[in-house]
Design a protein around this motif. Structure first.
Motif, PDB file in Angstrom:
ATOM      1  N   TYR A   1       0.963  -1.288   0.043  1.00  0.00           N
ATOM      2  CA  TYR A   1      -0.275  -0.051   0.049  1.00  0.00           C
ATOM      3  C   TYR A   1       0.860   1.159  -0.085  1.00  0.00           C
ATOM      4  N   SER A   2       2.244   1.173   0.725  1.00  0.00           N
ATOM      5  CA  SER A   2       2.942   2.324   0.792  1.00  0.00           C
ATOM      6  C   SER A   2       3.417   2.744  -0.472  1.00  0.00           C
ATOM      7  N   ARG A   3       3.682   1.570  -1.461  1.00  0.00           N
ATOM      8  CA  ARG A   3       4.177   1.830  -2.701  1.00  0.00           C
ATOM      9  C   ARG A   3       3.104   2.368  -3.531  1.00  0.00           C
ATOM     10  N   GLN A   4       1.767   1.808  -3.491  1.00  0.00           N
ATOM     11  CA  GLN A   4       0.730   2.713  -4.213  1.00  0.00           C
ATOM     12  C   GLN A   4       0.462   4.023  -3.950  1.00  0.00           C
ATOM     13  N   ALA A   5       0.752   4.388  -2.405  1.00  0.00           N
ATOM     14  CA  ALA A   5       0.564   5.866  -2.112  1.00  0.00           C
ATOM     15  C   ALA A   5       1.616   6.577  -2.965  1.00  0.00           C
ATOM     16  N   LEU A   6       2.677   6.107  -2.951  1.00  0.00           N
ATOM     17  CA  LEU A   6       3.970   6.938  -3.440  1.00  0.00           C
ATOM     18  C   LEU A   6       3.685   6.994  -4.952  1.00  0.00           C
ATOM     19  N   ALA A   7       3.254   5.937  -5.591  1.00  0.00           N
ATOM     20  CA  ALA A   7       2.969   6.053  -7.071  1.00  0.00           C
ATOM     21  C   ALA A   7       1.733   6.811  -7.450  1.00  0.00           C
ATOM     22  N   ALA A   8       0.882   6.936  -6.435  1.00  0.00           N
ATOM     23  CA  ALA A   8      -0.754   7.611  -7.002  1.00  0.00           C
ATOM     24  C   ALA A   8      -0.256   9.164  -7.283  1.00  0.00           C
ATOM     25  N   GLY A   9       0.583   9.975  -6.763  1.00  0.00           N
ATOM     26  CA  GLY A   9       0.984  11.029  -7.384  1.00  0.00           C
ATOM     27  C   GLY A   9      -0.011  11.970  -6.462  1.00  0.00           C
ATOM     28  N   GLY A  10      -0.241  13.369  -7.072  1.00  0.00           N
ATOM     29  CA  GLY A  10      -0.951  14.068  -6.444  1.00  0.00           C
ATOM     30  C   GLY A  10      -0.327  14.879  -5.159  1.00  0.00           C
ATOM     31  N   THR A  11      -0.570  16.209  -4.742  1.00  0.00           N
ATOM     32  CA  THR A  11       0.195  16.720  -3.676  1.00  0.00           C
ATOM     33  C   THR A  11      -0.951  17.352  -2.864  1.00  0.00           C
ATOM     34  N   ALA A  12      -0.858  17.045  -1.448  1.00  0.00           N
ATOM     35  CA  ALA A  12      -1.501  17.527  -0.444  1.00  0.00           C
ATOM     36  C   ALA A  12      -1.214  19.014   0.070  1.00  0.00           C
ATOM     37  N   ALA A  13       0.242  18.967  -0.014  1.00  0.00           N
ATOM     38  CA  ALA A  13       0.918  20.391   0.442  1.00  0.00           C
ATOM     39  C   ALA A  13       2.203  20.280   0.144  1.00  0.00           C
TER      40      ALA A  13
ATOM     41  N   TYR B   1      -5.932   5.666   2.110  1.00  0.00           N
ATOM     42  CA  TYR B   1      -6.786   4.999   3.191  1.00  0.00           C
ATOM     43  C   TYR B   1      -7.124   3.554   3.031  1.00  0.00           C
ATOM     44  N   ARG B   2      -6.869   2.759   3.957  1.00  0.00           N
ATOM     45  CA  ARG B   2      -7.224   1.449   3.896  1.00  0.00           C
ATOM     46  C   ARG B   2      -7.271   0.650   5.209  1.00  0.00           C
ATOM     47  N   GLN B   3      -8.356   0.203   5.385  1.00  0.00           N
ATOM     48  CA  GLN B   3      -8.727  -0.680   6.810  1.00  0.00           C
ATOM     49  C   GLN B   3      -8.303   0.435   7.944  1.00  0.00           C
ATOM     50  N   GLU B   4      -9.118   1.204   8.150  1.00  0.00           N
ATOM     51  CA  GLU B   4      -8.865   1.984   9.351  1.00  0.00           C
ATOM     52  C   GLU B   4      -7.369   2.724   9.533  1.00  0.00           C
ATOM     53  N   THR B   5      -6.748   2.766   8.577  1.00  0.00           N
ATOM     54  CA  THR B   5      -5.251   3.124   8.405  1.00  0.00           C
ATOM     55  C   THR B   5      -5.124   4.262   7.466  1.00  0.00           C
ATOM     56  N   LEU B   6      -4.268   5.305   7.901  1.00  0.00           N
ATOM     57  CA  LEU B   6      -4.014   6.330   6.800  1.00  0.00           C
ATOM     58  C   LEU B   6      -2.485   6.395   6.447  1.00  0.00           C
ATOM     59  N   PHE B   7      -2.231   6.479   5.098  1.00  0.00           N
ATOM     60  CA  PHE B   7      -0.871   6.397   4.759  1.00  0.00           C
ATOM     61  C   PHE B   7      -0.446   7.938   4.235  1.00  0.00           C
ATOM     62  N   PHE B   8       0.638   8.440   4.592  1.00  0.00           N
ATOM     63  CA  PHE B   8       0.806   9.844   4.398  1.00  0.00           C
ATOM     64  C   PHE B   8       2.383   9.462   3.633  1.00  0.00           C
ATOM     65  N   PRO B   9       2.381   9.818   2.203  1.00  0.00           N
ATOM     66  CA  PRO B   9       3.524   9.924   1.550  1.00  0.00           C
ATOM     67  C   PRO B   9       4.217  10.976   1.379  1.00  0.00           C
ATOM     68  N   LEU B  10       5.561  10.967   1.830  1.00  0.00           N
ATOM     69  CA  LEU B  10       6.241  12.094   2.000  1.00  0.00           C
ATOM     70  C   LEU B  10       7.409  12.173   0.912  1.00  0.00           C
ATOM     71  N   HIS B  11       7.458  13.343  -0.135  1.00  0.00           N
ATOM     72  CA  HIS B  11       8.596  13.082  -0.787  1.00  0.00           C
ATOM     73  C   HIS B  11       9.643  14.196  -0.617  1.00  0.00           C
TER      74      HIS B  11
END
Length: 146
Positions: free
Chosen positions: A9-21, A37-47
């Protein structure tokens, strides 16, 4: 969620693109990707990108919730949030002109209306620290993983 799935899921989050801030200072840029978001869990990708000729040693990354408006003469209260897992967490060095991508994984949470989520990146033995601000709407726009 098993650790193997967290990595996937972390790899998916990094590959998803988009920028929150995103924020840049001292030839360093910190970008928060779209929250996953997956199964009550939040993934925050940082570049993190180091645009300088000097290696950047990551000391730590801190996540906390604090008031948007801090009135004068009031005690500022910040609630620190600890990740349950960090994808690529063992990587602590960003070479000159290099990049580092990590995903910070938390149990599900939301942010009250008058507050914001602060992400701070600290340099070990240095002063190139950078701060990013996210709001509750950034969390509510989270992408769900399949």
């Amino acid at each position: 969620i098993p650790q193997g799935n967290l990595d996937a899921y972390s790899r998916q989050a990094l590959a998803a693109g988009g920028t929150a801030a995103s924020e840049s200072a001292n030839q360093l840029s910190l970008k928060a990707g779209t929250v996953g978001y997956r199964q009550e869990t939040l993934f925050f990708p940082l570049h993190i990108a180091n645009k300088s000729n000097v290696t950047y040693d990551v000391d730590f990354v801190k996540f906390y919730i604090q008031d948007k408006q801090v009135a004068k003469r009031t005690a500022e209260q910040a609630l620190e949030i600890t990740p349950i897992y960090v994808f690529n967490g063992s990587l602590k060095k960003i070479q000159a002109k290099g990049k580092l991508e990590q995903v910070y994984i938390f149990k599900k949470f939301t942010i009250p209306e008058q507050k914001q989520l602060i992400v701070e990146l600290y340099e070990k033995g240095g002063g190139r620290n950078i701060k990013l601000k996210l709001t509750n709407s950034d969390l509510l726009k989270a992408r769900t993983f399949k």
